[in-house]
Write a protein that holds these residues in place. Sequence first.
Motif, PDB file in Angstrom:
ATOM      1  N   ALA A  53       0.824  -1.209   0.000  1.00  0.00           N
ATOM      2  CA  ALA A  53       0.000   0.000   0.000  1.00  0.00           C
ATOM      3  C   ALA A  53       0.859   1.261   0.000  1.00  0.00           C
ATOM      4  O   ALA A  53       0.558   2.227  -0.711  1.00  0.00           O
ATOM      5  N   LEU A  54       1.920   1.273   0.784  1.00  0.00           N
ATOM      6  CA  LEU A  54       2.749   2.471   0.897  1.00  0.00           C
ATOM      7  C   LEU A  54       3.565   2.725  -0.368  1.00  0.00           C
ATOM      8  O   LEU A  54       3.855   3.871  -0.703  1.00  0.00           O
ATOM      9  N   LEU A  55       3.935   1.658  -1.066  1.00  0.00           N
ATOM     10  CA  LEU A  55       4.655   1.846  -2.318  1.00  0.00           C
ATOM     11  C   LEU A  55       3.733   2.348  -3.425  1.00  0.00           C
ATOM     12  O   LEU A  55       4.176   2.986  -4.373  1.00  0.00           O
ATOM     13  N   ALA A  56       2.442   2.046  -3.286  1.00  0.00           N
ATOM     14  CA  ALA A  56       1.477   2.526  -4.276  1.00  0.00           C
ATOM     15  C   ALA A  56       1.039   3.950  -3.963  1.00  0.00           C
ATOM     16  O   ALA A  56       1.022   4.820  -4.831  1.00  0.00           O
ATOM     17  N   ALA A  57       0.680   4.206  -2.706  1.00  0.00           N
ATOM     18  CA  ALA A  57       0.254   5.541  -2.272  1.00  0.00           C
ATOM     19  C   ALA A  57       0.216   5.559  -0.760  1.00  0.00           C
ATOM     20  O   ALA A  57      -0.126   4.560  -0.126  1.00  0.00           O
ATOM     21  N   ASP A  58       0.570   6.702  -0.156  1.00  0.00           N
ATOM     22  CA  ASP A  58       0.538   6.802   1.293  1.00  0.00           C
ATOM     23  C   ASP A  58      -0.908   7.036   1.756  1.00  0.00           C
ATOM     24  O   ASP A  58      -1.813   7.185   0.938  1.00  0.00           O
ATOM     25  N   PRO A  59      -1.161   7.044   3.086  1.00  0.00           N
ATOM     26  CA  PRO A  59      -2.538   7.202   3.575  1.00  0.00           C
ATOM     27  C   PRO A  59      -3.237   8.471   3.107  1.00  0.00           C
ATOM     28  O   PRO A  59      -4.460   8.547   3.118  1.00  0.00           O
ATOM     29  N   ALA A  60      -2.465   9.483   2.692  1.00  0.00           N
ATOM     30  CA  ALA A  60      -3.078  10.710   2.178  1.00  0.00           C
ATOM     31  C   ALA A  60      -3.370  10.604   0.683  1.00  0.00           C
ATOM     32  O   ALA A  60      -3.871  11.558   0.072  1.00  0.00           O
ATOM     33  N   GLY A  61      -3.051   9.456   0.086  1.00  0.00           N
ATOM     34  CA  GLY A  61      -3.315   9.260  -1.329  1.00  0.00           C
ATOM     35  C   GLY A  61      -2.213   9.743  -2.239  1.00  0.00           C
ATOM     36  O   GLY A  61      -2.366   9.722  -3.461  1.00  0.00           O
ATOM     37  N   GLU A  62      -1.083  10.168  -1.665  1.00  0.00           N
ATOM     38  CA  GLU A  62       0.029  10.652  -2.483  1.00  0.00           C
ATOM     39  C   GLU A  62       0.899   9.474  -2.924  1.00  0.00           C
ATOM     40  O   GLU A  62       1.294   8.653  -2.113  1.00  0.00           O
TER      41      GLU A  62
END
Length: 254
Positions: free
Chosen positions: A71-80
Amino acid sequence: MTVAGAVPVVASWREPDGIAPRGTVVVVPGRGEHAGVYERFGRRVAADGYRVWAVSDPTFDEERSTGQIRALLAADPAGEVGPHPRVLVGSDSGALHAAGLAATGGIGTGIDGVVLVGLPSRDDPALSGSWDDELAARTSCPTHQGRLGNDDVVRRGALAGRIPASWFDRAQSASITVPVLGLHGEADAVSPFAAAASWYAGAPAAELVGIADGRHDALNDQTHRTAAATVVLFLERLRLGTDAPAIARGVTLR
């Protein structure tokens, strides 16, 4: 440090205000650790402009940790979406898990490099002794020993736990096609240096940095500043391309 939940299952350290992030780093902890254990490393790398995340211990819940990484490699919790280079940094069993994900393509989103710290081997000696013995095997840094000793979330005795055999099967160095940086304490009693060096020798593009008199957790040992600086140099080279070309070279004067 930003954490998700009362216990730092996921932690993050951001680049300074006004500076565009130079890359994305996801840290995978070792046996018995949690995301917050890598605050010192995360803050130092983030200060150099990299966005750093740390996930949960994969030996406690492999599926959860792997899902966090993806998930973090795709986008962080803020969607960035995290900028390139995107790099996994693993310590102890987290290093083996990261190597396995890189070797099998089990992450989903591509990565540009891997940093492995205190990489375990199949034939590592079994760790035994007291909690004080385990602390001494982990690090010679009195500050970090105190940090671990006063942390009720760190699982005592976990470093003596066996790593699943399937993790070693997946982590074939010859199958990792991205650049690999290894950091390994030359006095590591948990994962002896010679066995680790043999693993790196089989990787297509790997360099191994030995930490003189270093113990198992090179990121949190007495020489943690040198370890962090070595990682930043690797990240800076990755920004120039996946072959990690040299930026600074020693010059022989005479």
